[in-house]
Design a protein around this motif. Sequence first.
Motif, PDB file in Angstrom:
ATOM      1  N   THR A 243      27.250 101.993 113.588  1.00 12.72           N
ATOM      2  CA  THR A 243      27.750 101.078 114.617  1.00 12.72           C
ATOM      3  C   THR A 243      28.640 100.013 114.004  1.00 12.72           C
ATOM      4  N   LEU A 244      28.237  99.481 112.859  1.00 12.29           N
ATOM      5  CA  LEU A 244      29.027  98.450 112.189  1.00 12.29           C
ATOM      6  C   LEU A 244      30.419  98.952 111.831  1.00 12.29           C
TER       7      LEU A 244
ATOM      8  N   ILE B 101      26.504  96.219 121.591  1.00 11.37           N
ATOM      9  CA  ILE B 101      27.825  95.890 121.045  1.00 11.37           C
ATOM     10  C   ILE B 101      28.829  96.980 121.385  1.00 11.37           C
ATOM     11  N   VAL B 102      28.391  98.232 121.416  1.00 15.36           N
ATOM     12  CA  VAL B 102      29.281  99.324 121.818  1.00 15.36           C
ATOM     13  C   VAL B 102      29.673  99.165 123.280  1.00 15.36           C
ATOM     14  N   SER B 103      28.731  98.739 124.103  1.00 12.89           N
ATOM     15  CA  SER B 103      29.012  98.537 125.528  1.00 12.89           C
ATOM     16  C   SER B 103      30.038  97.426 125.719  1.00 12.89           C
ATOM     17  N   LEU B 104      29.853  96.323 124.997  1.00 10.64           N
ATOM     18  CA  LEU B 104      30.810  95.216 125.116  1.00 10.64           C
ATOM     19  C   LEU B 104      32.180  95.629 124.605  1.00 10.64           C
ATOM     20  N   LEU B 105      32.209  96.468 123.592  1.00  9.15           N
ATOM     21  CA  LEU B 105      33.478  96.957 123.067  1.00  9.15           C
ATOM     22  C   LEU B 105      34.219  97.767 124.133  1.00  9.15           C
ATOM     23  N   GLN B 106      33.503  98.602 124.874  1.00 10.86           N
ATOM     24  CA  GLN B 106      34.151  99.381 125.932  1.00 10.86           C
ATOM     25  C   GLN B 106      34.728  98.454 127.000  1.00 10.86           C
ATOM     26  N   LYS B 107      33.988  97.420 127.344  1.00  9.67           N
ATOM     27  CA  LYS B 107      34.492  96.463 128.345  1.00  9.67           C
ATOM     28  C   LYS B 107      35.699  95.707 127.812  1.00  9.67           C
TER      29      LYS B 107
ATOM     30  N   ALA C  51      18.748  98.720 120.938  1.00  8.47           N
ATOM     31  CA  ALA C  51      19.395  98.157 122.128  1.00  8.47           C
ATOM     32  C   ALA C  51      20.602  97.316 121.718  1.00  8.47           C
ATOM     33  N   SER C  52      20.488  96.629 120.571  1.00  8.85           N
ATOM     34  CA  SER C  52      21.607  95.809 120.111  1.00  8.85           C
ATOM     35  C   SER C  52      22.797  96.662 119.710  1.00  8.85           C
ATOM     36  N   ASP C  53      22.546  97.825 119.098  1.00 12.57           N
ATOM     37  CA  ASP C  53      23.634  98.742 118.771  1.00 12.57           C
ATOM     38  C   ASP C  53      24.343  99.193 120.043  1.00 12.57           C
ATOM     39  N   ARG C  54      23.556  99.577 121.022  1.00  7.02           N
ATOM     40  CA  ARG C  54      24.156 100.041 122.282  1.00  7.02           C
ATOM     41  C   ARG C  54      24.857  98.898 123.013  1.00  7.02           C
TER      42      ARG C  54
ATOM     43  N   TRP D 238      34.769  87.119 117.606  1.00  5.64           N
ATOM     44  CA  TRP D 238      34.130  85.906 117.092  1.00  5.64           C
ATOM     45  C   TRP D 238      32.737  85.708 117.692  1.00  5.64           C
ATOM     46  N   ASN D 239      32.669  85.711 119.014  1.00  5.64           N
ATOM     47  CA  ASN D 239      31.429  85.310 119.679  1.00  5.64           C
ATOM     48  C   ASN D 239      30.378  86.412 119.751  1.00  5.64           C
ATOM     49  N   GLU D 240      30.812  87.651 119.856  1.00  7.18           N
ATOM     50  CA  GLU D 240      29.842  88.728 120.020  1.00  7.18           C
ATOM     51  C   GLU D 240      29.617  89.490 118.714  1.00  7.18           C
TER      52      GLU D 240
END
Length: 969
Positions: free
Chosen positions: A756-757, A695-701, A690-693, A727-729
């Motif tokens: 993902t990294l 960070i990818v989701s936040l990247l799209q936003k 879920a954490s991988d998905r 920085w924060n995420e």
Amino acid sequence: MTDTATTPPAQPGLQSLSKSFEPAALEAHWGPEWEKRGYGVAGYRGTQAPKEGQPSFAIQLPPPNVTGTLHMGHAFNQTIMDSLTRYHRMLGANTAWIPGTDHAGIATQIVVERQLQDQKLSRHDLGREAFVKKVWEWKEKSGNTITTQMRRMGDSVDWSREYFTMDEKLSKTVTETFVQLYEQGLIYRGKRLVNWDPILQSAVSDLEVESEEEDGSLWHIRYPLADGSGDITVATTRPETMLGDVAVMVHPEDERYTALIGKQVTLPLCGRTIPVIADDYVDKAFGTGVVKVTPAHDQNDYAVGQRHKLPMICVLTLDAKINDNAPAAYQGLDRFVARKKVVADLEAGGFLVEVKKHKLMVPRCARTGQVIEPMLTDQWFVAMNQVGKGDATGKSIAQKAIDAVQSGEVRFVPENWINTYNQWMNNITDWCISRQLWWGHQIPAWYGEDGSIFVARDADSARAAAQKAGYTGELRRDEDVLDTWYSSALVPFSTMGWGNDGAGTATTDDYNLYLPSSVLVTGYDIIFFWVARMIMMTTHFTGRVPFRHVYIHGLVRDAQGKKMSKSEGNVLDPVDLIDGIELAPLLAKRSEGLRKPETAPQVRKNTEKEFPQGIPAFGADALRFTFASLASLGRSINFDSKRCEGYRNFCNKLWNATRFVLMNCEGNDCGLDEHAAAACDAGGYLEFSASDRWIVSLLQKAEAEVAQGFSDYRLDNVANTIYDFVWNEFCDWYLEIAKVQIQTGTAAQQRATRRTLIRTLETVLRLAHPITPFITEELWQKVAPVADRAGPSVSVAAYPMSQPERIDEAAIAHVAKLKQLVDACRNLRGEMNVSPAQRLPLFVVAQSAEEAILLKSSAPVLQALAKLSEVKLFDSEAAWQAAAQSAPVAVVGDARICLYMEVDVAAEKARLGKEVLRLEDQIAKANAKLGNEAFVAKAPAAVLEQERKRVADFSDTLTKMREQLARLV
């Protein structure tokens, strides 16, 4: 030019990456390397030729003075332009950022004349031709300072298109436009009042005049009525100009003076009689309510003189001495010497009533510091409000420019600047374009001995025109040159080839690709002097607008909001912020050029307070990030170097994050083999958490927000979005989570985490590149091969585009709850005053099956991030309470948690008691709102629902807190 396809990339991998971020070395490498590879060349996207079918993106650099050095305003402005250019280049557009410098007529002539003074020479000793040759020699040796500094900033301009406004091609366009305007009846020569510098002995533009408040006096002078019936008292701040008075003036509605209107007064010291007139211009509250009228020496009086058809008497020579139109006693005196004598003679003659201290705005030439004189001289003008001969549009130059903005062809960002533009354009007066200098574009006009004028493209054409008109005598060329702003106004089309063929046309690819350009980025201080004039000249000559958008940014000021000025001693050199500078040379820089030497001690004190150790080296990326973060739509930007320190820390953070990612990914299976897609679908090859998905989701936003920021010209939003995500995420949360997943996960989970990294980091480097080009290029060269992203440079890689289908809201909610749990544990630890080194067990009871699944799957991450010895999940409330006993409790969503340890019962009771009181207070406030009929009637349904939910949530938490409090014995 180097073929980029054969240029080997920098060595990839961790081993070639230094352990710490040191910007100087990578800036020294990548700046010249980009230029050598030709990435800035217009149209570049894998080839130097424009790419067919792709949109064009063009920016004209506001040409800085060739005499200048890069100041903070330039650096801020160019950071915006370079970020936009790099962004659109990565999007695949045919980009053209056109650089150039302005010949800066006044400033350059002053520089060279001062050099001659050191040799005990003047330009007149050399003669015009030799002097101009000297200026060109200076330009070749010293005129590239600012372009060198632009390279230090990382500006990716097309240096192959660099221009100088005195270049032959641009000069042809200058001549062509002048001749055409003259033939259209839109350029004329006439006697008008202009800003005059007595030292330069030239007209100067309003932009070169700086008005500052200074201490002065208001002299009250008695003007006797000619019929002997009394007198009238006039108030003036410039008594020496009374020698050229042609009237005294009162307001028509001022009852004190109504009976005097139309009478004559005797002008003291001169003996001439002049009329008393009435005009609405007079401010009844100023001074005595009576003012003198001197049309030849005051802009406002000039307008009054035109309205009332008054004569104009000039009493000053061009070097500001009293001329023959004044009484003999004053002739030949300097204006300020004459002022003292006039005042003394007025007092001796009984005409001086009183003198009052008075603050007044004194106009000074920004170049020489001399007080400007309004002077009546023969000058060349462009008619702004007249329709040219044969113009099929039936519109004046000004009207065409007004229509271009009104129609939306040219859009201002922010839109409120349209009002400023329209206000000036609707009240525009004819433009004085002549300057009494030797350096510049010499006016293409020739005079016959009989006063006839022949405007032509060259001397031969002028002689032919004279012969056709029947004049056979000698011709003398006008010695004046054109205002620097005239040639600058032509830049949008003169740089694209218009007028170079001598026919006033252009059919080049550049002309069709890049006119109009996409956006003009500039400060609000030159809307009138450059922006408006570019719109006027381009629409008139080409029928096109010069640019689609005008992005008006604020002006850079110091940390206290004061204008940066050498005369104030608060200037910052952007290169000093990049490289660093010690205190002593910084003090020397700031002390040089002070207009008031007595301010030197205060300048020293302020500098030592702001930079006690000098300025550290922040690097170009940190400075650019700082500028981007300040690029809001406000009128001014207060620059605080402490922000540079923060963004230097950001660069360090990104550097260290890259080292961590490479350490974990390079040489390991990162799940990048595309042939494994089927296995991935089967769930055996890659298992994303879920954490991988998340960070990818936040990247799209983040990608979507960045795209919107660029579209809106809100680089502050772009910078803040990137900063927050990285920085924060990514760094503070995902990297820590990834450590755990790599240490504890299955092979498929580890593989997915590494993928993902590396892919997220590689995307981040492309995302941040337009703002921070140097560090992102250096890191991308190491990361891209590991991420299986081929390409010679990040600067020509594809820009990340948001993929909304990859946004997993469930994963976002999952990590949000995980964060809440970690934060709750940290808060409990802080309240209990427990060292981070001491690991405690976490006892948790879930109130729902969904929460239980979350807790089980997140236990390893929670244990690592919250510094726990274990995470123990209880099936029932009773079992959890029995185990927790009196341990501190927190409520997180549907879970109740406690960090188990022996506690001070009294202290824990006190803590819970405070929390109960806080919750009761919050519930009371919310209920008060809901019980207020007026609030309920006016509030939107969503607000009411939010308040009701607050009451429910607070009440639920309060119940649990009371239960915990009751258990403490």
